[in-house]
Each structure stands twice: as C-alpha cells, then as structure tokens.
Write a protein that holds these residues in place. Structure first.
Motif, mmCIF file in Angstrom:
data_model
loop_
_atom_site.group_PDB
_atom_site.id
_atom_site.type_symbol
_atom_site.label_atom_id
_atom_site.label_comp_id
_atom_site.label_asym_id
_atom_site.label_seq_id
_atom_site.Cartn_x
_atom_site.Cartn_y
_atom_site.Cartn_z
ATOM 1 N N LEU A 197 0.808 -1.213 0.000
ATOM 2 C CA LEU A 197 0.000 0.000 0.000
ATOM 3 C C LEU A 197 0.848 1.273 0.000
ATOM 4 O O LEU A 197 0.596 2.202 -0.779
ATOM 5 C CB LEU A 197 -0.931 -0.040 1.218
ATOM 6 N N LEU A 198 1.848 1.358 0.846
ATOM 7 C CA LEU A 198 2.647 2.575 0.986
ATOM 8 C C LEU A 198 3.769 2.595 -0.055
ATOM 9 O O LEU A 198 4.571 1.660 -0.117
ATOM 10 C CB LEU A 198 3.214 2.666 2.398
ATOM 11 N N ARG A 199 3.825 3.699 -0.834
ATOM 12 C CA ARG A 199 4.733 3.725 -1.977
ATOM 13 C C ARG A 199 5.389 5.097 -2.154
ATOM 14 O O ARG A 199 4.834 6.121 -1.756
ATOM 15 C CB ARG A 199 3.980 3.367 -3.265
ATOM 16 N N TYR A 200 6.574 5.070 -2.786
ATOM 17 C CA TYR A 200 7.238 6.303 -3.189
ATOM 18 C C TYR A 200 6.511 6.888 -4.398
ATOM 19 O O TYR A 200 5.677 6.233 -5.034
ATOM 20 C CB TYR A 200 8.691 6.034 -3.554
ATOM 21 N N ARG A 201 6.867 8.103 -4.761
ATOM 22 C CA ARG A 201 6.240 8.750 -5.902
ATOM 23 C C ARG A 201 6.537 8.034 -7.216
ATOM 24 O O ARG A 201 5.759 8.127 -8.170
ATOM 25 C CB ARG A 201 6.687 10.209 -5.996
ATOM 26 N N ASN A 202 7.657 7.315 -7.270
ATOM 27 C CA ASN A 202 7.984 6.578 -8.495
ATOM 28 C C ASN A 202 7.259 5.233 -8.573
ATOM 29 O O ASN A 202 7.485 4.450 -9.499
ATOM 30 C CB ASN A 202 9.498 6.364 -8.610
ATOM 31 N N GLY A 203 6.406 4.956 -7.589
ATOM 32 C CA GLY A 203 5.625 3.732 -7.603
ATOM 33 C C GLY A 203 6.244 2.566 -6.874
ATOM 34 O O GLY A 203 5.603 1.528 -6.692
ATOM 35 N N GLN A 204 7.491 2.698 -6.432
ATOM 36 C CA GLN A 204 8.150 1.611 -5.723
ATOM 37 C C GLN A 204 7.658 1.548 -4.275
ATOM 38 O O GLN A 204 7.462 2.582 -3.635
ATOM 39 C CB GLN A 204 9.667 1.806 -5.734
ATOM 40 N N PRO A 205 7.460 0.349 -3.734
ATOM 41 C CA PRO A 205 7.064 0.216 -2.327
ATOM 42 C C PRO A 205 8.141 0.768 -1.410
ATOM 43 O O PRO A 205 9.339 0.645 -1.693
ATOM 44 C CB PRO A 205 6.905 -1.296 -2.146
ATOM 45 N N ILE A 206 7.735 1.385 -0.316
ATOM 46 C CA ILE A 206 8.719 1.923 0.620
ATOM 47 C C ILE A 206 9.300 0.790 1.457
ATOM 48 O O ILE A 206 8.742 -0.306 1.537
ATOM 49 C CB ILE A 206 8.105 2.998 1.535
ATOM 50 N N SER A 207 10.429 1.082 2.101
ATOM 51 C CA SER A 207 11.054 0.143 3.030
ATOM 52 C C SER A 207 11.287 0.866 4.353
ATOM 53 O O SER A 207 10.940 2.038 4.508
ATOM 54 C CB SER A 207 12.388 -0.355 2.463
ATOM 55 N N SER A 208 11.892 0.183 5.288
ATOM 56 C CA SER A 208 12.145 0.780 6.598
ATOM 57 C C SER A 208 13.099 1.968 6.508
ATOM 58 O O SER A 208 13.149 2.803 7.411
ATOM 59 C CB SER A 208 12.718 -0.268 7.558
ATOM 60 N N ARG A 209 13.849 2.061 5.402
ATOM 61 C CA ARG A 209 14.780 3.183 5.240
ATOM 62 C C ARG A 209 14.042 4.516 5.197
ATOM 63 O O ARG A 209 14.602 5.545 5.574
ATOM 64 C CB ARG A 209 15.617 3.001 3.974
#
Length: 351
Positions: free
Chosen positions: A240-252
């Motif tokens: 569900l949670l993603r960066y603007r480029n569409g990639q899923p976010i990580s703990s970073r």
C-alpha cells in the motif's frame, strides 16, 4: 582373561535389538562426534525461522558460526554462551537510546536459545543439554520512552508537512501510526487487500505473525486508498505505501524521516525519538481516558499473558473504535457512541 560367553551372547542380543553391528562400533570410536556442527546445522535453523527472527538474530547466529562453527552442537558449553554475551555487551555500538550493551547481551542469549530450541525439537539433544538455557538473560529494564506531549507532536507534524522530498507520504505515515498505534512492520506489510474503506479498518500483520483488524478513521482509510491507487498499486496483494515513483517503501524511509526531523528539532535527535514513540503516545492517551483493557486491545496485546485480572477486562473492536473516535474527533462505523469528544483533549494527527 577371556570374555564370558554368556555375557558376549547377551551383548550381541542387545546390539541386534538396537540395530548396531560390531563394524559400526569399530568405525565410530567412542566419544567421536556424531552430531552436525554449529555451522552445518545453522542453515536449517535459519530456514525454519520466521523473517522477524532472522532479522533479529541473524547477526548473532553469524557470530555463533564464526566462534563455534566447527564444534558439534553438543560441544558448546554454557560458559561459551556467557562469554559471547559479555563480548557483545562490551563491543555493542553506542546509540542515544542504548543501555550500555544490555540489549545486545539479551539478544545473544535469545538467539542461542532459538538455535538450541530447534536442535531440541529436531531430537539432536535433550532439553537439559541446551547450554543457552542455562545462561540467564539480562533482566529487561523499564522503558525510558515517555509519551509525546501535544505540543511536541504538533512540532513533529509541522516539520513533516514542510520539509523533505515527499511530504504527502511522510504525513500519511505519521497519521497512520498515530491513529492506529501500529508498529513499523505492520505499516510496511499493508496491502490493498488489507484496507476496508467501508468500515474504516486496516488489517495489521505484526510481531509473531499476529493478524488483527484495527479501526482507522474513514478519512484516513480513503487517503490510504488514494495514495496507493495514484502510486501504482493495482493488485490486491500490492504493497500500500509507496514512493512517488511507484516503488514500495522500506524501513529506510522511516530512518530518513526521523533523521530529517531531528535535524530541524534538536530535541528529537537528543532523545532518539522514533516511530515507536507515536505508538507509545497514542496508547498512553487511550489508557488514561479509556482504561487499561481498551489500551491493551488498541495495542494488539489481547493475547499476551498477563495477570489473572486481564481475563475480565478484555475490550473488543467497538471499544477500540470508541477510543479512536474520541481521540480524533471523527465518527467511526464501529463506535458505540456518536459523541466523539466527551470532554477529552484529542491527539492531533497530520492532515
């Protein structure tokens, strides 16, 4: 002196019953290792462990393999485990929220116990032979993490909304954690299928694989859906949670977020404020206004062991929704009451 024929015959019968031949005894000297070494057995332990255990214990299992890798699993003594614990305490990296290596020492014992618990379950050793279970774990110290004050939370939200390269994502993260009191792992595991926009619920998968539905405001649920849709989430299992480029976010993303907030709010850096402080803040508010039982359910601790009194003070989804509604000032489909204020001071969440 020749052997007693009757004794020899009896010994042969015992060996036959055990399925052992004289050739087996001659090829395997007494005392020789018949068990896998620590290094040989560790891959099986890792394969059987969950992702949380691998993340928490991986470093310590690697240390065990480096120190005891060529030893059979039954050739490690309690003093070896104790020595590694002391070494890890002495060499632990110093952080703002560290306890002089105490947590590192605790994790060594926990990792060793996990290793030997698997060996016991596989029948390699008896439970009484585990060296890790004969070493006491350091007593867990009370948390020094206080709840954030309303002013402190406002400052954090203001910095989040006015800095960084993706304020929409960061504000959404803070709001999600403040409303739901979920852990980082729970937020990162959220998928489209875990969002119930109609009923204002998010399905959290957190520590030890526990899955639960947690109330969220309808407004937050809608924002989460729009965020995921706009940023490329299509399949029900898409993160569900993603960066603007569409990639899923990580703990970073969390690490960068709190580093940036700490650069603008020195007290955040000094005290090592993190996402878990939001959880602590929300649960403290819920406990103060709705009692321990509701706070325990809000935290997802309903199945954790506690005093016998906890048997009689269980709260349900409706109670949690009541607390959320009062805290945010927004109605919720599962709330028992339409009164969302009740004279209580509310926790502010980023818009």
């Amino acid at each position: 002196m020749s052997a007693d024929p009757a004794a020899v015959s009896a010994a042969r019968q015992v060996l036959t019953h055990l399925g052992v031949t004289l050739a087996d005894l001659q090829s395997q000297p007494i005392g020789a290792a018949t068990l896998p070494t620590v290094a040989e057995y560790l891959p099986r332990v890792i394969a059987a462990a969950g992702p949380g255990a691998r993340r928490t214990y991986g470093t310590y299992w690697a240390r065990m393999a480096a120190a005891w890798g060529d030893r059979p699993v039954n050739a490690v003594a309690a003093s070896d485990v104790e020595a590694m614990k002391q070494e890890m305490i002495a060499t632990a990296r110093s952080r703002r929220n560290s306890r002089n290596g105490r947590h590192a020492g605790e994790h060594v014992i926990a990792a060793a116990r996990a290793f030997y618990s698997r060996a016991i379950a596989d029948g390699l050793i008896d439970a009484s032979a585990s060296p890790a279970h004969r070493v006491a774990k350091p007593r867990r110290l009370p948390s020094t993490r206080p709840a954030l004050t309303p002013h402190e939370l406002e400052e954090i939200n203001a910095v989040t909304r006015t800095s960084g390269n993706d304020v929409i994502l960061d504000a959404l993260l803070l709001r999600l954690h403040t409303e739901s009191a979920c852990r980082r792992g729970g937020a990162l595991a959220l998928r489209l299928i875990d969002l119930d926009r109609t009923n204002g619920l998010v399905r959290l998968t957190e520590k030890n694989g526990v899955v639960r539905w947690q109330p969220a405001t309808l407004d937050l649920a809608e924002h989460l859906y729009e965020h995921a849709r706009v940023r490329g989430a299509v399949l029900p299992t898409d993160q569900l949670l993603r960066y603007r480029n569409g990639q899923p976010i990580s703990s970073r993303r969390y690490d960068h977020l709190w580093k940036r907030i700490g650069e603008r709010l020195p007290w955040v850096a000094v005290h090592g404020v993190s996402t878990h402080w939001l959880r602590h803040t929300t649960l403290t508010w819920v406990e103060r206004h709705f009692g321990y039982g509701v706070a325990r359910a809000y935290a997802g601790h309903t199945d954790s062991p506690g005093s016998s009194t906890s048997t009689y003070i269980k709260a349900d989804l409706h109670d949690v929704a009541d607390a959320l509604s009062a805290m945010t000032g927004q109605p919720h489909p599962f709330a028992n009451t339409s009164d969302t204020s009740n004279g209580r001071r509310q926790i502010s969440c980023p818009d």
